[in-house]
Design a protein around this motif. Structure first.
Motif, PDB file in Angstrom:
ATOM      1  N   ALA A   1       0.846  -1.192   0.000  1.00  0.00           N
ATOM      2  CA  ALA A   1       0.000   0.000   0.000  1.00  0.00           C
ATOM      3  C   ALA A   1       0.881   1.241   0.000  1.00  0.00           C
ATOM      4  O   ALA A   1       1.801   1.355   0.811  1.00  0.00           O
ATOM      5  CB  ALA A   1      -0.911  -0.012   1.224  1.00  0.00           C
ATOM      6  N   GLU A   2       0.616   2.164  -0.922  1.00  0.00           N
ATOM      7  CA  GLU A   2       1.398   3.396  -1.020  1.00  0.00           C
ATOM      8  C   GLU A   2       0.451   4.588  -1.068  1.00  0.00           C
ATOM      9  O   GLU A   2      -0.542   4.574  -1.806  1.00  0.00           O
ATOM     10  CB  GLU A   2       2.287   3.367  -2.259  1.00  0.00           C
ATOM     11  CG  GLU A   2       3.319   2.242  -2.241  1.00  0.00           C
ATOM     12  CD  GLU A   2       4.175   2.206  -3.506  1.00  0.00           C
ATOM     13  OE1 GLU A   2       4.240   3.231  -4.205  1.00  0.00           O
ATOM     14  OE2 GLU A   2       4.751   1.145  -3.794  1.00  0.00           O
ATOM     15  N   ASP A   3       0.788   5.602  -0.301  1.00  0.00           N
ATOM     16  CA  ASP A   3      -0.058   6.789  -0.195  1.00  0.00           C
ATOM     17  C   ASP A   3       0.126   7.663  -1.435  1.00  0.00           C
ATOM     18  O   ASP A   3       0.914   8.605  -1.453  1.00  0.00           O
ATOM     19  CB  ASP A   3       0.302   7.558   1.076  1.00  0.00           C
ATOM     20  CG  ASP A   3      -0.684   8.689   1.358  1.00  0.00           C
ATOM     21  OD1 ASP A   3      -1.666   8.825   0.595  1.00  0.00           O
ATOM     22  OD2 ASP A   3      -0.456   9.442   2.323  1.00  0.00           O
TER      23      ASP A   3
ATOM     24  N   ASP B   1      -7.885  -7.376  -0.415  1.00  0.00           N
ATOM     25  CA  ASP B   1      -6.464  -7.672  -0.286  1.00  0.00           C
ATOM     26  C   ASP B   1      -5.849  -7.485  -1.664  1.00  0.00           C
ATOM     27  O   ASP B   1      -6.164  -8.224  -2.596  1.00  0.00           O
ATOM     28  CB  ASP B   1      -6.248  -9.102   0.216  1.00  0.00           C
ATOM     29  CG  ASP B   1      -4.770  -9.483   0.299  1.00  0.00           C
ATOM     30  OD1 ASP B   1      -3.913  -8.638  -0.016  1.00  0.00           O
ATOM     31  OD2 ASP B   1      -4.485 -10.637   0.671  1.00  0.00           O
TER      32      ASP B   1
ATOM     33  N   ALA C   1      -4.478  -0.062  -2.986  1.00  0.00           N
ATOM     34  CA  ALA C   1      -4.214  -0.805  -1.755  1.00  0.00           C
ATOM     35  C   ALA C   1      -4.209   0.127  -0.551  1.00  0.00           C
ATOM     36  O   ALA C   1      -4.717  -0.224   0.527  1.00  0.00           O
ATOM     37  CB  ALA C   1      -2.880  -1.547  -1.867  1.00  0.00           C
ATOM     38  N   TRP C   2      -3.644   1.325  -0.703  1.00  0.00           N
ATOM     39  CA  TRP C   2      -3.647   2.300   0.389  1.00  0.00           C
ATOM     40  C   TRP C   2      -5.064   2.817   0.649  1.00  0.00           C
ATOM     41  O   TRP C   2      -5.516   2.897   1.792  1.00  0.00           O
ATOM     42  CB  TRP C   2      -2.716   3.466   0.051  1.00  0.00           C
ATOM     43  CG  TRP C   2      -2.697   4.539   1.105  1.00  0.00           C
ATOM     44  CD1 TRP C   2      -3.539   5.602   1.239  1.00  0.00           C
ATOM     45  CD2 TRP C   2      -1.781   4.618   2.205  1.00  0.00           C
ATOM     46  NE1 TRP C   2      -3.213   6.352   2.329  1.00  0.00           N
ATOM     47  CE2 TRP C   2      -2.134   5.773   2.950  1.00  0.00           C
ATOM     48  CE3 TRP C   2      -0.691   3.839   2.616  1.00  0.00           C
ATOM     49  CZ2 TRP C   2      -1.429   6.159   4.085  1.00  0.00           C
ATOM     50  CZ3 TRP C   2       0.005   4.232   3.753  1.00  0.00           C
ATOM     51  CH2 TRP C   2      -0.360   5.377   4.476  1.00  0.00           C
ATOM     52  N   HIS C   3      -5.754   3.149  -0.416  1.00  0.00           N
ATOM     53  CA  HIS C   3      -7.103   3.696  -0.292  1.00  0.00           C
ATOM     54  C   HIS C   3      -8.037   2.714   0.413  1.00  0.00           C
ATOM     55  O   HIS C   3      -8.925   3.129   1.177  1.00  0.00           O
ATOM     56  CB  HIS C   3      -7.639   4.031  -1.691  1.00  0.00           C
ATOM     57  CG  HIS C   3      -8.989   4.679  -1.685  1.00  0.00           C
ATOM     58  ND1 HIS C   3      -9.162   6.021  -1.469  1.00  0.00           N
ATOM     59  CD2 HIS C   3     -10.239   4.160  -1.863  1.00  0.00           C
ATOM     60  CE1 HIS C   3     -10.452   6.317  -1.513  1.00  0.00           C
ATOM     61  NE2 HIS C   3     -11.126   5.203  -1.760  1.00  0.00           N
TER      62      HIS C   3
ATOM     63  N   LYS D   1      -7.046   0.176   2.494  1.00  0.00           N
ATOM     64  CA  LYS D   1      -6.314  -0.562   3.527  1.00  0.00           C
ATOM     65  C   LYS D   1      -7.179  -0.913   4.731  1.00  0.00           C
ATOM     66  O   LYS D   1      -6.892  -1.878   5.451  1.00  0.00           O
ATOM     67  CB  LYS D   1      -5.077   0.212   3.975  1.00  0.00           C
ATOM     68  CG  LYS D   1      -5.325   1.554   4.641  1.00  0.00           C
ATOM     69  CD  LYS D   1      -4.000   2.234   4.954  1.00  0.00           C
ATOM     70  CE  LYS D   1      -4.182   3.530   5.750  1.00  0.00           C
ATOM     71  NZ  LYS D   1      -4.977   4.529   5.021  1.00  0.00           N
ATOM     72  N   ASP D   2      -8.252  -0.174   4.953  1.00  0.00           N
ATOM     73  CA  ASP D   2      -9.144  -0.454   6.088  1.00  0.00           C
ATOM     74  C   ASP D   2     -10.419  -1.175   5.662  1.00  0.00           C
ATOM     75  O   ASP D   2     -11.327  -1.368   6.469  1.00  0.00           O
ATOM     76  CB  ASP D   2      -9.509   0.857   6.805  1.00  0.00           C
ATOM     77  CG  ASP D   2      -8.285   1.554   7.391  1.00  0.00           C
ATOM     78  OD1 ASP D   2      -7.394   0.832   7.894  1.00  0.00           O
ATOM     79  OD2 ASP D   2      -8.222   2.795   7.337  1.00  0.00           O
TER      80      ASP D   2
ATOM     81  N   ASN E   1      -1.058  -0.008  -6.264  1.00  0.00           N
ATOM     82  CA  ASN E   1      -0.440   0.377  -4.989  1.00  0.00           C
ATOM     83  C   ASN E   1      -1.259   1.466  -4.313  1.00  0.00           C
ATOM     84  O   ASN E   1      -1.464   1.450  -3.089  1.00  0.00           O
ATOM     85  CB  ASN E   1       0.991   0.889  -5.198  1.00  0.00           C
ATOM     86  CG  ASN E   1       1.958  -0.188  -5.637  1.00  0.00           C
ATOM     87  OD1 ASN E   1       2.532  -0.118  -6.715  1.00  0.00           O
ATOM     88  ND2 ASN E   1       2.149  -1.207  -4.805  1.00  0.00           N
TER      89      ASN E   1
END
Length: 348
Positions: free
Chosen positions: A94-96, A145, A135-137, A139-140, A132
């Motif tokens: 995950a990347e912001d 996955d 995945a960050w967006h 993540k919760d 990526n």
């Protein structure tokens, strides 16, 4: 796998250890074939020359022993590519990274991708990709996955193509959306500027699309009735004519890799600014230095293929409701079109 083979000559074997990067078990019914040809057909982004160099370096093994590129494979041979460094970790982190989310609910999200962003990690682009950022967006979000192939991207667009993509948050949503793409019930239209002065207002291009044997990073068109490549159909409609280039709406009947780019190249009208398919050459127009300077300024305004995934339509996997989205024209293409509008008015 191409990135591993391409970099073999630059690696220093400091430990003497070899690491397995690829394993292929040859089918029982396989007829004898040179190993370099066999591997080239199975590794999409690797040339035969690179595979031959890997074999010369002792990195290609069969049943645990190094072989040369002229080795004839046999049924049930175990082919391995052994390199002198560990395999790259393909885990999607995950990347912001900022995302332009057009729509989102518990089943899916629609994202407007900027040009220049790779959609999925691979082939040397392992970070900074759209997935990526997704995945960050998410993540919760408990059911998502990024490393699970049963969720995530339902379809893809090229790095230098801008526009709309749908991401499935659940396995059920991806299955149902995937079926719509497979059954050709989705609606996708693109805007494209191509090197052409079309006399007709609309047309249809049909031809199988497969990897170009002379350049495996490019696709090419084969006869529609051949067994090479996958069937592909593109419909186009003229939106504006600028003399030497034409602005089109392209509607996909199928969704193949580089479909519009390859089909337009096939009919002699490459995408404006598309370096891979010949669109960065001055294919139409005057020979004057001022015209050449004008075209190069156009390339600077939009330094990529002028292709935008404009609309996306599908049936929602849970509600059954028709969902339709439209992406505004990105600034680089809008500036490019305005420059051509000025040109044909004589303003230049």
């Amino acid at each position: 796998m191409a990135e591993y083979i391409e970099e073999i000559e630059e690696q220093d074997d400091e430990t003497g250890l070899l690491y397995e990067h690829l394993r292929i078990v040859v089918d029982r019914g396989q007829e004898p074939m040179r190993i370099d040809r066999f591997m080239t057909e199975r590794l999409q982004h690797s040339s035969r020359n690179r595979i031959q160099k890997a074999a010369e370096a002792g990195f290609v093994q069969v049943n645990g022993r190094s072989v040369k590129s002229n080795y004839k494979i046999r049924p049930e041979d175990i082919i391995t590519l052994m390199l002198d460094r560990p395999r790259h970790d393909n885990t999607i982190a995950a990347e912001d990274i900022p995302l332009d989310v057009v729509y989102e609910d518990n089943d899916l999200m629609v994202v407007d991708k900027p040009a220049g962003m790779v959609v999925h990690p691979g082939a040397g682009n392992f970070h900074g990709t759209l997935i990526n950022a997704v995945a960050w967006h998410l993540k919760d979000f408990p059911s998502f996955d990024a490393n699970d192939p049963e969720v995530g991207l339902v379809h893809r667009i090229d790095k230098d193509t801008s526009g709309l993509l749908v991401v499935a948050k659940t396995a059920e949503a991806k299955r149902k959306l995937g079926l719509q793409f497979f059954n050709k019930t989705t609606h996708r239209s693109y805007n494209a500027l191509v090197w052409a002065n079309f006399t007709e207002d609309e047309g249809r291009i049909e031809g199988n699309i497969g990897r170009d044997p002379k350049d495996r990073l490019r696709m090419t068109v084969f006869p529609a009735n051949s067994e090479v490549g996958k069937p592909a159909v593109t419909h186009y409609r003229v939106l504006e004519r600028f003399g030497y280039v034409t602005f089109l709406e392209c509607i996909l009947e199928t969704g193949r890799t580089h479909q519009i780019r390859a089909h337009m190249k096939h009919i002699g009208h490459p995408m404006f600014g598309d370096e891979r398919y010949g669109g960065t050459e001055i294919l139409r127009g005057e020979r004057s230095s001022s015209y050449k300077a004008y075209i190069h300024n156009c390339f600077k305004l939009c330094p990529r293929q002028a292709l935008h995934a404009r609309t996306l339509g599908f049936v929602h996997p849970s509600t059954g409701r028709q969902m339709d989205f439209t992406s505004p024209m990105p600034q680089d293409m809008e500036l490019l079109l305005d420059k051509w509008r000025s040109y044909i008015k004589g303003i230049g």
